[in-house]
Structure formats: C-alpha cells, structure tokens
Enzyme design. Structure first.
Site, mmCIF file in Angstrom:
data_model
loop_
_atom_site.group_PDB
_atom_site.id
_atom_site.type_symbol
_atom_site.label_atom_id
_atom_site.label_comp_id
_atom_site.label_asym_id
_atom_site.label_seq_id
_atom_site.Cartn_x
_atom_site.Cartn_y
_atom_site.Cartn_z
ATOM 1 N N TYR A 1 6.233 -1.615 5.708
ATOM 2 C CA TYR A 1 5.004 -2.000 6.400
ATOM 3 C C TYR A 1 4.168 -0.753 6.727
ATOM 4 O O TYR A 1 4.479 0.341 6.270
ATOM 5 C CB TYR A 1 5.333 -2.845 7.623
ATOM 6 N N ARG B 1 11.940 1.080 15.069
ATOM 7 C CA ARG B 1 12.786 0.684 13.932
ATOM 8 C C ARG B 1 12.343 1.453 12.690
ATOM 9 O O ARG B 1 11.165 1.500 12.365
ATOM 10 C CB ARG B 1 12.700 -0.815 13.662
#
Length: 363
Positions: free
Chosen positions: A178, A225
C-alpha cells in the site's frame, strides 16, 4: 520465557495475553464506508484477544479503494465506530484502529475517474476489487512533494478521530504494497527527490507520518505494520535487510508503542518469501515490543516467544472462524475452519455465526 497467555504492556496499553488479532478486511461497512451494527458483535466476540488490530480503515476517500471497507475521516464514521469500541471494552478487550491509505491499489472508480496516488507513475499488477467486479488497476500519478503536508494531515485527522471514537491507539498500515510501502521499496519508488533513491529518503514518508501521528495522540498509542519480505501486490525491494533495518531503527528512535511485521514463510498463504527472514535484523534495531504475523499456529507461536524472536503473535485467518481463539490455543482445542467465500460477503454468514469452543462441544 513468556507464554502466549501471559500479559504484556504495549505502550499505554495493558494487553491481557500475547495472542493478538491481526487486521482482517471483511467488507461489512456501507458504500459510504460507515461501520454497521453487525460489526459491533463481530469485534465483541473477539475481545478475548490480547489486542485487536482492526481491519484496515481508510484515512480518506483518496486512500480507500475496497468495497464496503470502513473509514475514519468523517464524523459519521467516528460515531459508528463508538459502539464497536465500547462493546470490546465492555467485554474486557483492547482495540486499536489500523490507518490505511492504499495508494496505487485504489481503482479510479473510487475516485470519480481520477488517478490514484503513489510514489511514482506505476501500475499495480492483477485486478482491483470494485463495486462492479474485478477491473485492471489504473496507472498512478506520483504524489507531489507539496501534497505531503496534506497527506500527513489526513493521517493526523484519522488518528485523532480514532481516539475520539474511544480506540486505545492506532496502527499505521505501512505494509502489503500500500501507499507507504510503495514509497519504501525501490521496486515501486522511482523518485529522484527527497523521498526517493537512498534508503534514508525512501523511509522519509514513513517516519514523517509516524511522527505526525505520535505527536497527535502520543507515541505510546502509536504502532506500525511493515511487511519486510517478499513480493506483494507488485511491490518488492532489492535489499530488504538494509531498508527495513533502517526503518525499524527510525521507528525505535520515535519511540512508538509496538511494531508488527507480516513476514510470510517459504510456503506462505498470501505471498511467499524470496529472502531469508528480515525480522531478526529489525528486532535488533527496534527497542520495543515486536509482534510477528503470518501463518502461525499455536506451537510455532509459542516457539517464537521461547526463542526470543517476538513478544507477541498476531493471528489473522484463525480469528475469522474462531472468535475465542486464545482459549483454543491455550488448551489445544481444535480450530474451526473458515470459509473463504464469506470473507468479504455482506451479512452475518461467515462473520458472526462461527461457534465458540464450549458451544461447539455442547452441539
């Protein structure tokens, strides 16, 4: 060495055990990305996790390109999250909101036909999930340097909204191909400015966003993350040890509450390793709780704690079919099998109807 059932302090959060619930996109929000009442029961059922990391939650419409995924940029979304968080807390759980910007993975259909943003003018492989079925991804446009303050403000607003909704903290999603991961890795970051080229430049967006969020809500309520190993959604790096070691060191300097790593093994279900594990390098560089995720069972999870590789383990798909997963892992009870066909479907089937251990035994 600690066991999976032992408590652990994660920044400002006291987690009652070390079985964390990993982020799991489930697609039960509205088309306007507002959480729905059914999500209250789903998260409440799983409150026995030491810490719930919510499904990826959009920080803005620009960053959200998944059908029926929730967001947290509007007042309506904040209000809809409040009963979910309250239900988890009343059941004795802790929950943080994962903040998501998908970058080039957002299909133009979600943006009124406009191009998505990324580190560079690249196109993701395969196809996007849209409300009209799967469609090829569109080419992204490079995020301009003068847009980065606005992007950081979007993250700050989302983080503040999460605290307003009652969350115990947030996790910045910088993994899985992402937006932030697109900036991190040299396979997708082709920039020649201050955000591209060297490792120091490519981790700049990560560190700036993280510092912005930490300043807004407290570093002790901020997690990150990362996915340090293997190609995912077309994103990869030529030297992951150097890149992710530097990223871990920079995050450690900021003083975040925890770092979670999704690092698939050689036979990973989603993504496979093409490099020896990077987690040991990152653990050596990061002075804080390290959570590992990807394809763990109870035995391997406890071994990771015993060997000092991790401080807690985040479980994904096992939590879909086993709302009481910690209890099952602690006593070795068999696990329910999840049904892939209902991962992203609407409604309660395959969402809130999996039996808990005692109910399954009684049946």
């Amino acid at each position: 060495m600690p066991s999976l059932s032992d408590p652990i302090r994660i920044g400002a959060i006291e987690a009652k055990n070390r079985v964390f619930m990993a982020p799991l996109t489930r697609g039960r929000a509205t088309r306007a990305h507002v959480p729905t009442p059914i999500m209250v029961e789903y998260y409440r059922q799983r409150a026995s996790a030491g810490l719930i990391l919510t499904e990826a939650t959009g920080i803005s419409q620009e960053g959200l390109g998944w059908p029926f995924a929730p967001g947290i940029w509007s007042d309506e979304q904040v209000e809809a999250w409040k009963p979910i968080v309250q239900a988890v807390h009343e059941a004795g759980g802790k929950i943080v909101c994962q903040l998501w910007h998908m970058g080039r993975i957002v299909h133009p259909d979600f943006l009124g036909g406009q191009k998505p943003v990324s580190a560079s003018a690249t196109t993701a492989p395969d196809a996007a999930h849209t409300y009209d079925g799967k469609k090829p991804y569109g080419e992204a446009r490079p995020l301009a340097i003068d847009e980065i303050p606005r992007l950081r403000a979007d993250y700050e607003r989302a983080a503040r909204n999460a605290i307003k909704a009652g969350f115990d903290g947030v996790q910045i999603h910088a993994a899985n191909g992402y937006l932030i991961d697109q900036f991190l890795r040299d396979g997708s970051n082709l920039r020649t400015d201050a955000y591209g080229g060297s490792v120091e430049n490519r981790i700049r967006l990560l560190t700036e966003v993280t510092q912005t969020v930490a300043d807004a809500i407290g570093k002790d309520r901020t997690g990150v993350r990362l996915s340090p190993n293997g190609v995912i959604q077309g994103v990869d790096d030529s030297n992951p040890d150097a890149l992710f070691g530097a990223a871990a060191a920079a995050l450690s300097k900021i003083g975040i509450a925890f770092l979670e790593l999704r690092e698939p093994g050689p036979n990973g279900t989603f993504g496979t390793a093409n490099h020896p594990p990077v987690a040991p390098t990152m653990k050596a560089a990061f002075n804080g709780p390290l959570i590992l995720n990807s394809d763990y069972d109870g035995v391997r999870a406890q071994a990771a704690l015993d060997e000092g590789h991790a401080d807690a383990i985040a479980f994904g798909r096992p939590f879909i079919a086993n709302p009481d997963l910690p209890a099952r892992l602690f006593d070795g009870s068999p696990l329910n099998k999840d049904e892939a066909k209902t991962w992203y479907s609407q409604g309660p089937e395959g969402y809130i109807d999996y039996p808990e251990r005692d109910a399954a035994k009684a049946a």
